[in-house]
Scaffold this motif. Structure first.
Motif, PDB file in Angstrom:
ATOM      1  N   LYS A 158       0.823  -1.208   0.000  1.00 20.56           N
ATOM      2  CA  LYS A 158       0.000   0.000   0.000  1.00 20.56           C
ATOM      3  C   LYS A 158       0.861   1.264   0.000  1.00 20.56           C
ATOM      4  N   GLY A 159       0.443   2.219  -0.804  1.00 24.28           N
ATOM      5  CA  GLY A 159       1.112   3.506  -0.848  1.00 24.28           C
ATOM      6  C   GLY A 159       2.239   3.591  -1.862  1.00 24.28           C
ATOM      7  N   ARG A 166       3.826  12.023 -14.365  1.00 23.74           N
ATOM      8  CA  ARG A 166       3.879  11.393 -13.042  1.00 23.74           C
ATOM      9  C   ARG A 166       5.093  11.838 -12.234  1.00 23.74           C
ATOM     10  N   MET A 167       6.223  12.111 -12.894  1.00 26.55           N
ATOM     11  CA  MET A 167       7.447  12.509 -12.198  1.00 26.55           C
ATOM     12  C   MET A 167       7.303  13.862 -11.509  1.00 26.55           C
ATOM     13  N   ALA A 189       6.089  12.006  -4.557  1.00 23.79           N
ATOM     14  CA  ALA A 189       5.973  10.631  -4.049  1.00 23.79           C
ATOM     15  C   ALA A 189       6.277   9.629  -5.157  1.00 23.79           C
ATOM     16  N   PHE A 190       5.778   9.906  -6.353  1.00 23.92           N
ATOM     17  CA  PHE A 190       6.044   9.026  -7.490  1.00 23.92           C
ATOM     18  C   PHE A 190       7.527   9.059  -7.845  1.00 23.92           C
ATOM     19  N   ALA A 191       8.116  10.262  -7.910  1.00 26.79           N
ATOM     20  CA  ALA A 191       9.532  10.402  -8.262  1.00 26.79           C
ATOM     21  C   ALA A 191      10.413   9.646  -7.269  1.00 26.79           C
ATOM     22  N   LYS A 192      10.073   9.714  -5.986  1.00 28.62           N
ATOM     23  CA  LYS A 192      10.837   9.006  -4.959  1.00 28.62           C
ATOM     24  C   LYS A 192      10.712   7.490  -5.146  1.00 28.62           C
ATOM     25  N   ALA A 193       9.488   7.018  -5.355  1.00 29.74           N
ATOM     26  CA  ALA A 193       9.263   5.585  -5.552  1.00 29.74           C
ATOM     27  C   ALA A 193       9.960   5.102  -6.827  1.00 29.74           C
ATOM     28  N   PRO A 236      16.927   0.514  -9.507  1.00 33.46           N
ATOM     29  CA  PRO A 236      17.903  -0.587  -9.575  1.00 33.46           C
ATOM     30  C   PRO A 236      17.253  -1.938  -9.891  1.00 33.46           C
ATOM     31  N   GLU A 237      16.115  -2.212  -9.276  1.00 26.24           N
ATOM     32  CA  GLU A 237      15.406  -3.471  -9.550  1.00 26.24           C
ATOM     33  C   GLU A 237      14.952  -3.532 -11.006  1.00 26.24           C
TER      34      GLU A 237
END
Length: 134
Positions: free
Chosen positions: A17-18, A48-49, A53-57, A63-64
Motif C-alpha cells: 500500500k502507498g 507522473r514525475m 511521491a512518485f519520483a521518490k518511488a 535498480p530493480e
C-alpha cells in the motif's frame, strides 16, 4: 468493461500500500470519454514525475527495474525462451518468470547462474547518483 472506458486496468489488490509503482497497484488509463489519454509512455512518465511521491518511488525502484531489464534483454538477444534458459541454468521456468516480472528479487547466486546459462559475465558496479529526469 468496454474498451472505450478502460485501456488498461491492473489488479487492484495492492500488498504494498502507498507505493505508486507497485505492480499490483491500480493503474487505469482512461480514454477521452472517461478521463485522460497519454500519447506515449514518456509523456505519462513526465507527468507522473512531477509528483514527489512518485519520483521518490521511481528512484527507489530503478535498480530493480534495471536488473530485470538486463536479464530480459540478454535472454532476448540470445533468442532464448524462459523455458530454454531454465534448462540451461537448472532454475525453474516459473522462477525465471517471477524474476522477470518483478515478483521475486534474485540473489547474486541466481544472477550468476543466469549469466552462466547465457554464456555471459555478471558485472555489478557502484556509480555516482544522478538526478532523475522524466
Amino acid at each position: 468493461m468496454s474498451n472505450n472506458k478502460w485501456i488498461r486496468q491492473k489488479d487492484q489488490q495492492d500488498t504494498t500500500k502507498g507505493n505508486p509503482l507497485s505492480k499490483r497497484a491500480a493503474c487505469r488509463l482512461h480514454t477521452a470519454t472517461g478521463g485522460f489519454m497519454m500519447k506515449s509512455l514518456q509523456e505519462f512518465k513526465a507527468k507522473r514525475m512531477k509528483d514527489p511521491a512518485f519520483a521518490k518511488a521511481y528512484a527507489e525502484s530503478e535498480p530493480e527495474i534495471n536488473i530485470i531489464r538486463a536479464i530480459v534483454e540478454a535472454r532476448n538477444r540470445q533468442n532464448l525462451t524462459q523455458k530454454e534458459l531454465a534448462e540451461k541454468t537448472g532454475i525453474a521456468q516459473t522462477e525465471i518468470s517471477r524474476i522477470e516480472s518483478g515478483a521475486r528479487n534474485p540473489s547474486l547466486k541466481i544472477l550468476q547462474r543466469l549469466a552462466d546459462g547465457m554464456g555471459m559475465v555478471l558485472k555489478v558496479s557502484f556509480e555516482p547518483k544522478r538526478e532523475i529526469h522524466a
